[in-house]
Design a protein around this motif. Structure first.
Motif, PDB file in Angstrom:
ATOM      1  N   ILE A  14       0.836  -1.201   0.000  1.00 27.77           N
ATOM      2  CA  ILE A  14       0.000   0.000   0.000  1.00 27.77           C
ATOM      3  C   ILE A  14       0.871   1.252   0.000  1.00 27.77           C
ATOM      4  N   ASP A  15       1.992   1.228   0.728  1.00 26.98           N
ATOM      5  CA  ASP A  15       2.906   2.384   0.778  1.00 26.98           C
ATOM      6  C   ASP A  15       3.773   2.377  -0.468  1.00 26.98           C
ATOM      7  N   THR A  16       3.263   2.950  -1.540  1.00 30.25           N
ATOM      8  CA  THR A  16       3.942   2.888  -2.839  1.00 30.25           C
ATOM      9  C   THR A  16       5.208   3.738  -2.876  1.00 30.25           C
ATOM     10  N   ASP A  17       5.239   4.865  -2.122  1.00 30.76           N
ATOM     11  CA  ASP A  17       6.435   5.720  -2.153  1.00 30.76           C
ATOM     12  C   ASP A  17       7.463   5.306  -1.105  1.00 30.76           C
ATOM     13  N   ILE A  22       1.320   5.617   5.313  1.00 26.57           N
ATOM     14  CA  ILE A  22       0.273   5.355   4.323  1.00 26.57           C
ATOM     15  C   ILE A  22      -0.700   6.518   4.374  1.00 26.57           C
ATOM     16  N   GLU A  25      -4.580   9.005  -0.025  1.00 22.56           N
ATOM     17  CA  GLU A  25      -4.531   8.776  -1.481  1.00 22.56           C
ATOM     18  C   GLU A  25      -4.016   7.374  -1.790  1.00 22.56           C
ATOM     19  N   GLU A  26      -3.004   6.931  -1.062  1.00 26.16           N
ATOM     20  CA  GLU A  26      -2.472   5.585  -1.288  1.00 26.16           C
ATOM     21  C   GLU A  26      -3.516   4.517  -0.930  1.00 26.16           C
ATOM     22  N   ASP A  29      -6.024   4.540  -3.845  1.00 29.81           N
ATOM     23  CA  ASP A  29      -5.465   3.872  -5.038  1.00 29.81           C
ATOM     24  C   ASP A  29      -5.451   2.362  -4.863  1.00 29.81           C
ATOM     25  N   TYR A  30      -5.139   1.906  -3.664  1.00 28.20           N
ATOM     26  CA  TYR A  30      -5.113   0.461  -3.412  1.00 28.20           C
ATOM     27  C   TYR A  30      -6.532  -0.131  -3.487  1.00 28.20           C
ATOM     28  N   LYS A 103      -3.144  16.688   0.239  1.00 29.19           N
ATOM     29  CA  LYS A 103      -3.282  15.549   1.158  1.00 29.19           C
ATOM     30  C   LYS A 103      -3.978  15.973   2.451  1.00 29.19           C
TER      31      LYS A 103
END
Length: 374
Positions: A14-17, A22, A25-26, A29-30, A103
């Motif tokens: 989930i933590d894409t960056d 988290i 937005e993340e 997106d998930y 955010k």
């Protein structure tokens, strides 16, 4: 969470960056990626966001699930945060500021929507339009109605409001030792309690005066007068028509058949078990013996015969302990019935009245007693 993936891998997915946090937005997106419902974001924030900041950190995630943070995941987050801090430029900072503002706005909106639900709300929240808290001392004073208890305590103590106020004002001058204590001090005689007791002290109240059964007032229905023909509704003589003679001291009714007409002797019965008819017999000339009272009908104690050993002649013989009528009852029954029967024969409808007294009362299908006239 995808099948075959542990909790640490789920956080990293989930933590894409890989920032160690988290964001909303993340999470959104998930949800789109895994085709989850929109409530997934609110549930995760309510479950893992302990400080209600709108982001879920790796420490919060592990503390909620009871996991031990992996050292390699923590180092990976530190490296990524160092890169973001070192490689930021003026334009990048402006972009990041815009992104942070976006955010924050999104987090605030999600947080506001989550606060409307029951989960994640503080019980001791501030009430709208006032400084008082929901569970404050003043609010509990009103909710528990302690002001009523305070009034009851004042009444039970027997002191008026003026006496209570006067007792609070009374002060005593007390000498205090020491050079820097001022020498004297005014101290109240009686300190007020910090908290009130949870229950009112019991006050002794003497029992109410009660009357004995013999002193109770006896009432009689207006439809029942001496000479009224009654229909018995209970007992072994139910359904028979009897003549009411008078009311005894216990409130029971003294009635008679007469015995020759329907086999009902002198008896007592409660007025709730009779139906009063409109038929009247003139018994003004009937005189009742003085000994006919409540004690007259008291059941005599029968002496139980001792079990004797069976004789050889009749081994199945039993002692005879049958009830035997007292002679005085026979005399009283004859004296009262003779007078009542004389009154019945003296009426103009003597034959019809005699047959009426001999007949039994009964109901058939479709007959409603509350609609009948007796």
């Amino acid at each position: 969470m995808e099948p075959g993936m542990d909790f640490h891998q789920a956080f990293q997915a989930i933590d894409t960056d890989h920032s160690g946090e988290i964001s909303v937005e993340e999470l959104e997106d998930y949800c789109k990626k895994m085709n989850y419902k929109d409530t997934f974001v609110k549930k995760w924030l309510n479950l893992f966001d302990e400080d209600e900041s709108g982001t879920i950190t790796y420490d919060e995630y592990c503390n909620t699930l009871g996991l031990i943070p992996k050292q390699e995941v923590v180092e990976k987050h530190k490296v990524q945060q160092t890169k973001q801090a070192a490689g930021g430029s003026a334009s990048g900072s402006a972009v990041s500021t815009t992104k942070t503002t976006t955010k924050t706005t999104t987090k605030t909106s999600v947080k506001g929507s989550a606060s409307t639900s029951k989960q994640g709300r503080s019980r001791n929240e501030a009430l709208s339009g006032t400084v008082l808290m929901k569970l404050s001392r003043a609010r509990m004073f009103q909710r528990k109605a302690i002001y009523r208890l305070k009034k009851k305590l004042a009444r039970s103590s027997g002191k008026s409001a003026t006496a209570a106020s006067a007792s609070k004002v009374q002060l005593t001058e007390k000498v205090i030792g020491g050079e820097k204590n001022g020498g004297k001090r005014l101290v109240p005689d009686r300190r007020s309690p910090r908290s009130l007791p949870t229950s009112v002290p019991h006050r002794y109240s003497p029992p109410r005066p009660t009357k004995c059964f013999k002193d109770h007032k006896r009432r009689l229905r207006a439809s029942i007068t001496p000479g009224t023909v009654l229909i018995l509704l209970a007992g072994r003589h139910r359904g028979k028509r009897v003549v009411f003679l008078r009311q005894l001291s216990s409130g029971l009714l003294l009635v008679t058949g007469p015995l020759k007409f329907n086999g009902c002797p002198l008896r007592r019965i409660a007025q709730s078990y009779v139906i009063a008819t409109k038929t009247q017999i003139d018994i003004s000339g009937v005189s009742l013996p003085e000994r006919v009272n409540d004690a007259y009908f008291r059941r005599a104690k029968q002496l139980q015969a001792k079990r004797a050993k069976p004789s050889s002649a009749d081994p199945f013989a039993k002692p005879q302990s049958a009830y035997q009528l007292v002679d005085e009852r026979r005399e009283d029954q004859k004296a009262v019935d003779s007078q009542v029967m004389t009154a019945i024969r003296a009426s103009p409808d003597a034959k019809m009245l005699a047959s009426y007294m001999r007949s039994l009362f009964s109901l058939r299908n479709g007959q409603k007693p509350h609609e009948m006239v007796f």
